[in-house]
Design an enzyme around this catalytic site. Sequence first.
Site, mmCIF file in Angstrom:
data_model
loop_
_atom_site.group_PDB
_atom_site.id
_atom_site.type_symbol
_atom_site.label_atom_id
_atom_site.label_comp_id
_atom_site.label_asym_id
_atom_site.label_seq_id
_atom_site.Cartn_x
_atom_site.Cartn_y
_atom_site.Cartn_z
ATOM 1 N N ASN A 144 -6.516 -21.546 -5.821
ATOM 2 C CA ASN A 144 -6.151 -22.896 -6.360
ATOM 3 C C ASN A 144 -4.632 -22.343 -6.800
ATOM 4 O O ASN A 144 -4.421 -21.722 -7.602
ATOM 5 C CB ASN A 144 -6.652 -23.308 -7.584
ATOM 6 C CG ASN A 144 -6.095 -24.495 -8.322
ATOM 7 O OD1 ASN A 144 -5.026 -24.936 -7.574
ATOM 8 N ND2 ASN A 144 -6.535 -24.627 -9.500
ATOM 9 N N LYS B 198 -2.193 -23.946 -7.574
ATOM 10 C CA LYS B 198 -1.323 -24.849 -8.762
ATOM 11 C C LYS B 198 -0.135 -25.128 -8.196
ATOM 12 O O LYS B 198 0.160 -25.396 -6.889
ATOM 13 C CB LYS B 198 -1.532 -24.060 -10.073
ATOM 14 C CG LYS B 198 -2.939 -23.767 -10.259
ATOM 15 C CD LYS B 198 -3.205 -23.264 -11.804
ATOM 16 C CE LYS B 198 -4.792 -22.841 -12.101
ATOM 17 N NZ LYS B 198 -5.271 -22.789 -13.351
ATOM 18 N N HIS C 82 -9.953 -31.331 -11.433
ATOM 19 C CA HIS C 82 -9.448 -30.014 -11.926
ATOM 20 C C HIS C 82 -9.164 -30.373 -13.686
ATOM 21 O O HIS C 82 -8.474 -31.571 -13.830
ATOM 22 C CB HIS C 82 -8.211 -29.291 -11.423
ATOM 23 C CG HIS C 82 -8.167 -28.011 -11.932
ATOM 24 N ND1 HIS C 82 -7.445 -27.830 -13.357
ATOM 25 C CD2 HIS C 82 -8.500 -26.833 -11.309
ATOM 26 C CE1 HIS C 82 -7.248 -26.499 -13.426
ATOM 27 N NE2 HIS C 82 -8.073 -25.911 -12.416
ATOM 28 N N GLU D 253 -6.854 -29.286 -15.579
ATOM 29 C CA GLU D 253 -5.422 -29.653 -15.906
ATOM 30 C C GLU D 253 -5.265 -31.050 -15.587
ATOM 31 O O GLU D 253 -4.110 -31.453 -16.219
ATOM 32 C CB GLU D 253 -4.576 -28.351 -15.053
ATOM 33 C CG GLU D 253 -4.873 -27.205 -15.841
ATOM 34 C CD GLU D 253 -4.569 -26.077 -14.791
ATOM 35 O OE1 GLU D 253 -3.892 -26.216 -13.593
ATOM 36 O OE2 GLU D 253 -5.056 -24.945 -15.249
ATOM 37 N N GLU E 33 -16.109 -24.764 -13.953
ATOM 38 C CA GLU E 33 -14.877 -23.980 -14.473
ATOM 39 C C GLU E 33 -14.601 -24.453 -15.994
ATOM 40 O O GLU E 33 -14.167 -25.364 -16.414
ATOM 41 C CB GLU E 33 -13.466 -24.650 -13.949
ATOM 42 C CG GLU E 33 -13.546 -24.373 -12.470
ATOM 43 C CD GLU E 33 -12.050 -24.177 -12.142
ATOM 44 O OE1 GLU E 33 -11.603 -23.140 -11.414
ATOM 45 O OE2 GLU E 33 -11.057 -24.966 -12.307
ATOM 46 N N GLY F 53 -7.120 -19.546 -16.879
ATOM 47 C CA GLY F 53 -5.824 -18.914 -17.381
ATOM 48 C C GLY F 53 -5.720 -18.229 -18.615
ATOM 49 O O GLY F 53 -4.571 -17.998 -19.226
ATOM 50 N N SER G 190 -10.389 -17.309 -14.846
ATOM 51 C CA SER G 190 -10.047 -15.780 -14.959
ATOM 52 C C SER G 190 -10.801 -14.813 -14.278
ATOM 53 O O SER G 190 -11.450 -14.059 -14.388
ATOM 54 C CB SER G 190 -10.316 -15.731 -16.612
ATOM 55 O OG SER G 190 -9.208 -16.021 -17.338
ATOM 56 N N GLY H 61 -7.405 -19.140 -9.500
ATOM 57 C CA GLY H 61 -6.079 -19.725 -9.916
ATOM 58 C C GLY H 61 -5.231 -18.307 -10.011
ATOM 59 O O GLY H 61 -4.495 -17.992 -9.042
ATOM 60 N N GLY H 62 -5.071 -17.843 -11.226
ATOM 61 C CA GLY H 62 -3.732 -16.782 -11.379
ATOM 62 C C GLY H 62 -3.969 -15.401 -10.235
ATOM 63 O O GLY H 62 -2.912 -15.171 -9.937
HETATM 64 P P1 PGA Z 1 -7.583 -19.140 -13.225
HETATM 65 O O1 PGA Z 1 -7.581 -20.626 -13.031
HETATM 66 O O2 PGA Z 1 -8.228 -18.183 -12.207
HETATM 67 O O3 PGA Z 1 -6.134 -18.970 -13.529
HETATM 68 O O4 PGA Z 1 -8.232 -19.077 -14.707
HETATM 69 C C1 PGA Z 1 -8.664 -20.958 -12.143
HETATM 70 C C2 PGA Z 1 -8.462 -22.556 -12.091
HETATM 71 O O5 PGA Z 1 -7.690 -23.598 -12.808
HETATM 72 O O6 PGA Z 1 -9.015 -23.160 -10.910
#
Ligand code: PGA
Length: 253
Positions: free
Chosen positions: A9, A11, A95, A97, A167, A173, A212, A233-234
């Site tokens: 992802n 983002k 998601h 966010e 999630e 994050g 994470s 994500g990250g």
């Molecule tokens: P993250 O994000 O791996 O940075 O925690 C995961 C996501 O938002 O799908």
Amino acid sequence: MRRKLVVANRKMYGSIPSNQSFFEGVLTGTAGMKDAGCAICVPHPYLFQAQSILSGTPISWGGQNMSRHDCGAYTGSVSPVMLREFGCEYVIIGHSERRARGHETDQSCGERFDAAIKAGLKPILCIGETLEEYQEGITDLVTVRQLNAVIEQVGIERLSLGVLAYEPVWAIGTGKAATPAHVAAILDFLRGHVALLNEQVANDIQILYGGSVKPDNIAQLLKVPDLDGGLIGGASLVTEDFVRICEAANEAG
Ligand code: PGA
């Protein structure tokens, strides 16, 4: 037998040169990977670039959101038909966010999950509790409410045409991934809930974990029996880290 799947992802990150280097790095790094699938969800302006570089390779790509409408006066939105036109296999739905900013409700996630399936996309439905809900001990109530809203819309039989991603919002994050024990408990609960409605669907549906995930915790997480991969994500912003996560999924597959 469910296949392991790792989804990036990305983002709202990337640029034309950095995407190119990421796509090429992932292609090289995952060449020969047979036991796990890999997909990259990019910001919509980069779908054409993803399609140009990844077409004809084992790597899939997708969008990060979509409208439930095929076209219309919806300024700023992107339709499922458009995502298909750019070769997307996947689209992320719901998601946290996006849910957090009030753009998306359980019901709208169900409608868009349905629209994605109708367009031939595989929706990746994100569900998960906030920190407050986690502390209250109501993770199961929250996730099952989010899941039921989609089941009501699409019917249980079609649920496994998509993918679920558990999630926890507090893990996204933050560098604090959920423990494998917590993930195991929730996945067991969610798959059990689906099994009460349709055992075949419960066996078929891929469930990912996101929050994470890093190269140094993925192997432990993948020991969770019901877990089919990760939404990253990250760590998908660093090519080498993402490739190492894909390798771990391939080994676990
Ligand atoms: P993250 O994000 O791996 O940075 O925690 C995961 C996501 O938002 O799908």
